[in-house]
Design a protein around this motif. Structure first.
Motif, PDB file in Angstrom:
ATOM      1  N   GLY A   1      67.882  41.241  31.715  1.00  0.00           N
ATOM      2  CA  GLY A   1      67.439  39.416  31.877  1.00  0.00           C
ATOM      3  C   GLY A   1      68.565  38.988  32.207  1.00  0.00           C
ATOM      4  N   LYS A   2      69.612  38.783  32.244  1.00  0.00           N
ATOM      5  CA  LYS A   2      70.458  38.556  31.870  1.00  0.00           C
ATOM      6  C   LYS A   2      71.487  37.611  32.975  1.00  0.00           C
ATOM      7  CE  LYS A   2      69.891  36.075  27.512  1.00  0.00           C
ATOM      8  NZ  LYS A   2      68.944  35.581  27.567  1.00  0.00           N
ATOM      9  N   THR A   3      71.675  38.894  33.412  1.00  0.00           N
ATOM     10  CA  THR A   3      72.128  38.886  34.626  1.00  0.00           C
ATOM     11  C   THR A   3      71.433  37.960  36.071  1.00  0.00           C
ATOM     12  OG1 THR A   3      73.177  41.372  34.020  1.00  0.00           O
ATOM     13  CG2 THR A   3      73.353  40.275  36.379  1.00  0.00           C
ATOM     14  N   HIS A   4      71.082  38.522  35.954  1.00  0.00           N
ATOM     15  CA  HIS A   4      70.125  37.264  37.114  1.00  0.00           C
ATOM     16  C   HIS A   4      69.033  36.707  37.470  1.00  0.00           C
ATOM     17  CE1 HIS A   4      71.831  40.425  40.324  1.00  0.00           C
ATOM     18  NE2 HIS A   4      71.421  41.817  39.333  1.00  0.00           N
ATOM     19  N   GLU A   5      68.874  35.543  36.019  1.00  0.00           N
ATOM     20  CA  GLU A   5      68.312  34.616  35.588  1.00  0.00           C
ATOM     21  C   GLU A   5      68.329  33.705  35.952  1.00  0.00           C
ATOM     22  OE1 GLU A   5      67.202  32.967  30.964  1.00  0.00           O
ATOM     23  OE2 GLU A   5      69.333  33.987  31.289  1.00  0.00           O
TER      24      GLU A   5
ATOM     25  N   HIS B   1      65.803  33.568  44.926  1.00  0.00           N
ATOM     26  CA  HIS B   1      66.538  33.966  45.664  1.00  0.00           C
ATOM     27  C   HIS B   1      65.374  35.900  45.831  1.00  0.00           C
ATOM     28  CE1 HIS B   1      69.633  37.481  46.632  1.00  0.00           C
ATOM     29  NE2 HIS B   1      69.304  37.806  45.807  1.00  0.00           N
ATOM     30  N   MET B   2      64.601  36.011  45.204  1.00  0.00           N
ATOM     31  CA  MET B   2      64.275  37.131  44.397  1.00  0.00           C
ATOM     32  C   MET B   2      63.056  36.876  45.362  1.00  0.00           C
ATOM     33  SD  MET B   2      64.398  38.281  40.695  1.00  0.00           S
ATOM     34  CE  MET B   2      65.724  37.147  39.800  1.00  0.00           C
ATOM     35  N   ILE B   3      62.826  35.948  46.275  1.00  0.00           N
ATOM     36  CA  ILE B   3      61.685  35.808  47.107  1.00  0.00           C
ATOM     37  C   ILE B   3      61.789  35.954  48.643  1.00  0.00           C
ATOM     38  CG2 ILE B   3      59.886  34.402  47.765  1.00  0.00           C
ATOM     39  CD1 ILE B   3      59.311  32.641  45.112  1.00  0.00           C
ATOM     40  N   GLU B   4      63.356  35.401  48.128  1.00  0.00           N
ATOM     41  CA  GLU B   4      63.527  35.903  49.757  1.00  0.00           C
ATOM     42  C   GLU B   4      64.202  36.893  50.179  1.00  0.00           C
ATOM     43  OE1 GLU B   4      67.348  33.242  49.832  1.00  0.00           O
ATOM     44  OE2 GLU B   4      66.103  31.153  49.147  1.00  0.00           O
ATOM     45  N   VAL B   5      64.637  37.653  49.444  1.00  0.00           N
ATOM     46  CA  VAL B   5      64.952  39.179  49.421  1.00  0.00           C
ATOM     47  C   VAL B   5      63.956  39.977  49.781  1.00  0.00           C
ATOM     48  CG1 VAL B   5      66.177  41.342  48.718  1.00  0.00           C
ATOM     49  CG2 VAL B   5      66.688  39.355  48.201  1.00  0.00           C
ATOM     50  N   ILE B   6      62.879  40.128  48.912  1.00  0.00           N
ATOM     51  CA  ILE B   6      61.725  40.318  48.771  1.00  0.00           C
ATOM     52  C   ILE B   6      60.621  40.281  50.316  1.00  0.00           C
ATOM     53  CG2 ILE B   6      58.868  40.750  48.025  1.00  0.00           C
ATOM     54  CD1 ILE B   6      60.444  40.320  45.663  1.00  0.00           C
TER      55      ILE B   6
ATOM     56  N   TRP C   1      65.334  43.482  39.848  1.00  0.00           N
ATOM     57  CA  TRP C   1      66.319  42.472  39.263  1.00  0.00           C
ATOM     58  C   TRP C   1      66.818  42.133  37.311  1.00  0.00           C
ATOM     59  CZ3 TRP C   1      63.484  41.792  43.043  1.00  0.00           C
ATOM     60  CH2 TRP C   1      64.454  41.581  44.223  1.00  0.00           C
ATOM     61  N   PHE C   2      65.594  42.738  36.543  1.00  0.00           N
ATOM     62  CA  PHE C   2      65.176  42.592  35.368  1.00  0.00           C
ATOM     63  C   PHE C   2      66.502  43.817  34.640  1.00  0.00           C
ATOM     64  CE2 PHE C   2      63.433  42.271  30.748  1.00  0.00           C
ATOM     65  CZ  PHE C   2      63.749  41.116  30.832  1.00  0.00           C
TER      66      PHE C   2
ATOM     67  N   TRP D   1      59.783  34.826  32.670  1.00  0.00           N
ATOM     68  CA  TRP D   1      61.180  35.028  33.339  1.00  0.00           C
ATOM     69  C   TRP D   1      60.911  34.842  34.868  1.00  0.00           C
ATOM     70  CZ3 TRP D   1      63.441  39.084  36.863  1.00  0.00           C
ATOM     71  CH2 TRP D   1      65.333  38.756  36.604  1.00  0.00           C
ATOM     72  N   MET D   2      60.470  33.525  35.243  1.00  0.00           N
ATOM     73  CA  MET D   2      60.798  32.615  36.583  1.00  0.00           C
ATOM     74  C   MET D   2      61.559  31.313  36.555  1.00  0.00           C
ATOM     75  SD  MET D   2      56.182  33.161  36.434  1.00  0.00           S
ATOM     76  CE  MET D   2      56.597  32.190  38.091  1.00  0.00           C
ATOM     77  N   GLY D   3      61.806  30.828  35.312  1.00  0.00           N
ATOM     78  CA  GLY D   3      63.142  29.446  35.371  1.00  0.00           C
ATOM     79  C   GLY D   3      62.186  28.653  35.821  1.00  0.00           C
ATOM     80  N   GLU D   4      62.391  27.664  37.209  1.00  0.00           N
ATOM     81  CA  GLU D   4      61.978  25.954  37.003  1.00  0.00           C
ATOM     82  C   GLU D   4      60.753  27.052  38.181  1.00  0.00           C
ATOM     83  OE1 GLU D   4      64.792  24.120  39.346  1.00  0.00           O
ATOM     84  OE2 GLU D   4      64.381  25.802  41.786  1.00  0.00           O
TER      85      GLU D   4
END
Length: 275
Positions: free
Chosen positions: A22-26, A31-36, A16-17, A50-53
């Motif tokens: 890294g800006k597009t899916h920041e 969501h990434m956890i859900e897809v994985i 995703w990065f 790049w983990m956000g909250e």
């Protein structure tokens, strides 16, 4: 995935990065956890900065439990261009170590952000010193570590000579090595031969495919003998993670598709091919 294998499969978030650096899916780690999870993987390796909250261990743990995914590792990617860590680099590394203490067994995966091959010998020595220093601090906190070379032309650890210098200088009491099969072949080496050469160092593995046009390909569409490497890992009873870090061009447009494809390819093509 298959409980009959000694290792487990996970996915990296670099897929995703890649879009927009890294800006597009920041901010979309959830969501990434859900897809994985949907792809059938057992674990995830986020990029620490790049983990956000979800850098909050409470929030991360809750999301992982919701999706029945484990934290396999965190990628700690920093510049490390000085003789020692900068103050900021040390702060970031220590923060990553604190997060990992909440997830026993998850690996601190150290990787240098490439910035050119100038002053090569000195910068390689500096890198080894920093990787060993960070890894020793992590080990003191009970956090396992693994060093991940990469292969852009601006990387100081991309050729066979580079690998010999750096891998043979790692403090094996504090860190192992993450062979990334795509980066190894992109640096002009045979992935399986290199893994056999430094087998005792391996404690984490990254999979991606490569076709040399100019570099990486969607998993299963390239020239890496992923079946041969996986069979060897099974034969030696490797008990760690195999983390898929697909850098195929398709990821720039649809990283969800790439991740779902990889999970399906592993289940339907890779695993059934094992002896």
């Amino acid at each position: 995935m298959s409980v009959q294998l000694p290792f487990r499969f996970g996915s990296e978030v670099y897929t995703w990065f890649m879009s927009g650096n890294g800006k597009t899916h920041e901010g979309r780690l959830g969501h990434m956890i859900e897809v994985i999870s949907k792809a059938g993987f057992s674990g995830i390796q986020p990029i620490f900065t790049w983990m956000g909250e979800l850098v909050d261990p409470d929030l991360l743990e809750a999301k992982l439990k919701e999706q029945n995914i484990e934290l396999a590792a965190l990628a700690l990617a920093l510049d490390w261009n000085e003789a020692e860590e900068t103050e900021r680099e040390r702060e970031v590394a220590d923060h990553a170590i604190r997060v990992l203490q909440r997830f026993p067994g998850a690996i601190l995966n150290t990787v240098q952000i490439p910035s050119g091959r100038h002053d090569l010998a000195q910068r390689q020595a500096n890198l080894v010193n920093i990787v060993n220093t960070v890894s020793r601090r992590a080990a003191e906190k009970g956090v396992p570590c693994s060093y991940h070379p990469n292969s852009p032309h601006s990387s100081i650890i991309r050729t066979e000579e580079d690998y010999k210098i750096v891998l043979e200088s790692l403090d094996i009491s504090a860190t192992g090595w993450t062979p990334d099969v795509g980066h190894i072949i992109n640096g002009g080496m045979d992935p399986l031969a290199k893994m056999k050469e430094y087998q005792p160092l391996i404690n984490h593995v990254h999979f991606k495919d490569w076709d040399g046009a100019p570099e990486f390909a969607l998993m299963g569409n390239g020239n890496v003998d992923l079946l041969g490497v996986t069979q060897w890992l099974k034969d030696i009873n490797y008990k760690g993670w195999i983390i898929c870090e697909d850098e195929g061009a398709e990821a720039l447009e649809d990283p969800d598709y790439v991740t779902l494809h990889d999970g399906k390819w592993i289940q339907e093509k890779l695993i059934p091919g094992l002896r």
